[in-house]
Scaffold this active site. Structure first.
Site, PDB file in Angstrom:
ATOM      1  N   SER A  24     -52.532  26.743 -31.307  1.00 60.66           N
ATOM      2  CA  SER A  24     -52.532  28.091 -31.894  1.00 60.66           C
ATOM      3  C   SER A  24     -51.119  28.632 -31.988  1.00 60.66           C
ATOM      4  O   SER A  24     -50.407  28.739 -30.986  1.00 60.66           O
ATOM      5  CB  SER A  24     -53.385  29.035 -31.045  1.00 60.66           C
ATOM      6  OG  SER A  24     -53.112  30.366 -31.433  1.00 60.66           O
ATOM      7  N   MET A  53     -54.900  39.018 -36.877  1.00 58.64           N
ATOM      8  CA  MET A  53     -55.437  40.202 -36.184  1.00 58.64           C
ATOM      9  C   MET A  53     -55.022  41.473 -36.911  1.00 58.64           C
ATOM     10  O   MET A  53     -53.880  41.580 -37.363  1.00 58.64           O
ATOM     11  CB  MET A  53     -54.890  40.267 -34.759  1.00 58.64           C
ATOM     12  CG  MET A  53     -55.149  39.009 -33.963  1.00 58.64           C
ATOM     13  SD  MET A  53     -54.393  39.152 -32.344  1.00 58.64           S
ATOM     14  CE  MET A  53     -54.790  37.538 -31.672  1.00 58.64           C
ATOM     15  N   HIS A  82     -58.421  31.819 -38.183  1.00 59.16           N
ATOM     16  CA  HIS A  82     -59.353  32.608 -37.381  1.00 59.16           C
ATOM     17  C   HIS A  82     -59.096  34.081 -37.674  1.00 59.16           C
ATOM     18  O   HIS A  82     -58.081  34.639 -37.243  1.00 59.16           O
ATOM     19  CB  HIS A  82     -59.118  32.261 -35.898  1.00 59.16           C
ATOM     20  CG  HIS A  82     -59.940  33.051 -34.939  1.00 59.16           C
ATOM     21  ND1 HIS A  82     -59.682  33.070 -33.584  1.00 59.16           N
ATOM     22  CD2 HIS A  82     -61.022  33.835 -35.117  1.00 59.16           C
ATOM     23  CE1 HIS A  82     -60.575  33.842 -32.978  1.00 59.16           C
ATOM     24  NE2 HIS A  82     -61.393  34.324 -33.881  1.00 59.16           N
ATOM     25  N   MET A  84     -59.589  37.779 -37.064  1.00 60.95           N
ATOM     26  CA  MET A  84     -60.034  38.826 -36.142  1.00 60.95           C
ATOM     27  C   MET A  84     -59.776  40.152 -36.835  1.00 60.95           C
ATOM     28  O   MET A  84     -58.912  40.946 -36.433  1.00 60.95           O
ATOM     29  CB  MET A  84     -59.283  38.704 -34.813  1.00 60.95           C
ATOM     30  CG  MET A  84     -59.822  37.553 -33.966  1.00 60.95           C
ATOM     31  SD  MET A  84     -58.640  37.007 -32.726  1.00 60.95           S
ATOM     32  CE  MET A  84     -57.654  35.905 -33.704  1.00 60.95           C
TER      33      MET A  84
HETATM   34  C1  DX5 Z   1     -57.076  34.930 -29.005  1.00 63.67           C
HETATM   35  C2  DX5 Z   1     -56.876  33.925 -30.106  1.00 63.67           C
HETATM   36  C3  DX5 Z   1     -56.572  32.572 -29.622  1.00 63.67           C
HETATM   37  C4  DX5 Z   1     -55.311  32.475 -28.807  1.00 63.67           C
HETATM   38  C5  DX5 Z   1     -55.600  31.519 -27.710  1.00 63.67           C
HETATM   39  O1  DX5 Z   1     -57.619  36.076 -29.491  1.00 63.67           O
HETATM   40  O2  DX5 Z   1     -58.041  33.817 -30.914  1.00 63.67           O
HETATM   41  O3  DX5 Z   1     -56.570  31.604 -30.638  1.00 63.67           O
HETATM   42  O4  DX5 Z   1     -54.197  32.061 -29.525  1.00 63.67           O
HETATM   43  O5  DX5 Z   1     -54.538  31.548 -26.865  1.00 63.67           O
HETATM   44  P1  DX5 Z   1     -54.539  30.833 -25.451  1.00 63.67           P
HETATM   45  O6  DX5 Z   1     -54.783  29.372 -25.709  1.00 63.67           O
HETATM   46  O7  DX5 Z   1     -53.185  31.138 -24.948  1.00 63.67           O
HETATM   47  O8  DX5 Z   1     -55.631  31.460 -24.636  1.00 63.67           O
HETATM   48 ZN    ZN Z   2     -58.116  32.049 -32.319  1.00 61.15          ZN
END
Ligand code: DX5
Ligand code: ZN
Length: 231
Positions: A24, A53, A82, A84
């Site tokens: 990520s 986000m 992804h 959000m």
């Molecule tokens: C959180 C994101 C994740 C994030 C995960 O809201 O959706 O994809 O990057 O990060 P780690 O692996 O650090 O928990």
């Molecule tokens: Zn994510």
């Protein structure tokens, strides 16, 4: 770039590797995204996880179309985007045009989820649905056979580097059972708090895709961390 239509992700995974890793970008150095993408490009990870986000659905703002567009020419890896954000249905073609191969929306942000999934597929992308830690796997029953991926949030979305929620193991088992019962081929992706300490157990429980932000980009050797998570 772009997964061929009809490309069977689960089949691909089953014949080629036990699971796949999706680093990520959220935990990468934003002042040097080129280097971060290069690390992933040269690694065995077939996907790059991109967290968008909006500061409304989640209490944080990351980045959007211009950043995705800017890094798209740097790699042919699958862009696992992804969302959000609220009203994800309004931005389907914009994310496709920016370079998304797989577009994941949150069930909690999608009152007309079925229509949104059809929209993503019609736009030529793979469709994913993410569920927050409080949302039961059963909420996916009516759409599971139509989608390519379920993103099980194993932290509350919004930030990298949070602690993995142990209850996720049970949700993986429940989802694997529901997948069987509905004849779905959706991949099970785990997002949040994944590390070398729990990766093996997650895969053993039934995870197909491991998202890893902090455990890759905060590591001294990100390339080594991806390799470790991949075996
Ligand atoms: C959180 C994101 C994740 C994030 C995960 O809201 O959706 O994809 O990057 O990060 P780690 O692996 O650090 O928990
Ligand atoms: Zn994510």
């Amino acid at each position: 770039m772009g997964l061929p239509i009809g490309y069977d992700l689960l089949f691909y995974l089953r014949v080629s590797m036990p699971h796949l890793v999706a680093p990520s970008l959220l935990s990468a150095d934003f002042a040097d995204l080129k280097s971060a993408v290069r690390v992933v490009d040269e690694s065995p990870a077939p996907w790059l996880h991109i967290d968008v986000m909006d500061g409304v659905f989640v209490p944080n703002i990351s980045f959007g179309f211009p950043v995705i567009k800017a890094i798209r020419p740097l790699t042919k890896k699958v862009f696992d985007v992804h969302l959000m954000i609220v009203r994800p249905e309004n931005y389907i073609t914009a994310f496709r045009d920016a370079g998304a191969d797989l577009l994941t929306v949150h069930i909690e942000a999608s009152p007309h989820l079925h229509r949104t999934i059809q929209g993503i597929k019609t736009a030529g992308m793979k469709a994913g649905v993410a569920i927050n830690p409080h949302t039961p796997v059963a909420a996916l029953e009516e759409v599971l056979a139509d989608i390519d991926l379920v993103c099980l949030m194993s932290v509350n979305p919004g930030f990298g580097g949070q602690q993995f929620i142990q209850r996720t193991y049970q949700k993986i088992e429940d989802l694997a059972e529901l997948r069987k019962r509905t004849g779905s081929k959706a991949l099970i992706e785990i997002d949040g708090g994944v590390s070398t300490g729990n990766a093996r157990q997650l895969v053993h429980t039934g995870a197909d895709v491991l998202v890893a932000g902090n455990s890759v980009f905060a590591a001294k050797d990100p390339a080594g961390a991806i390799r470790e998570l991949s075996v």
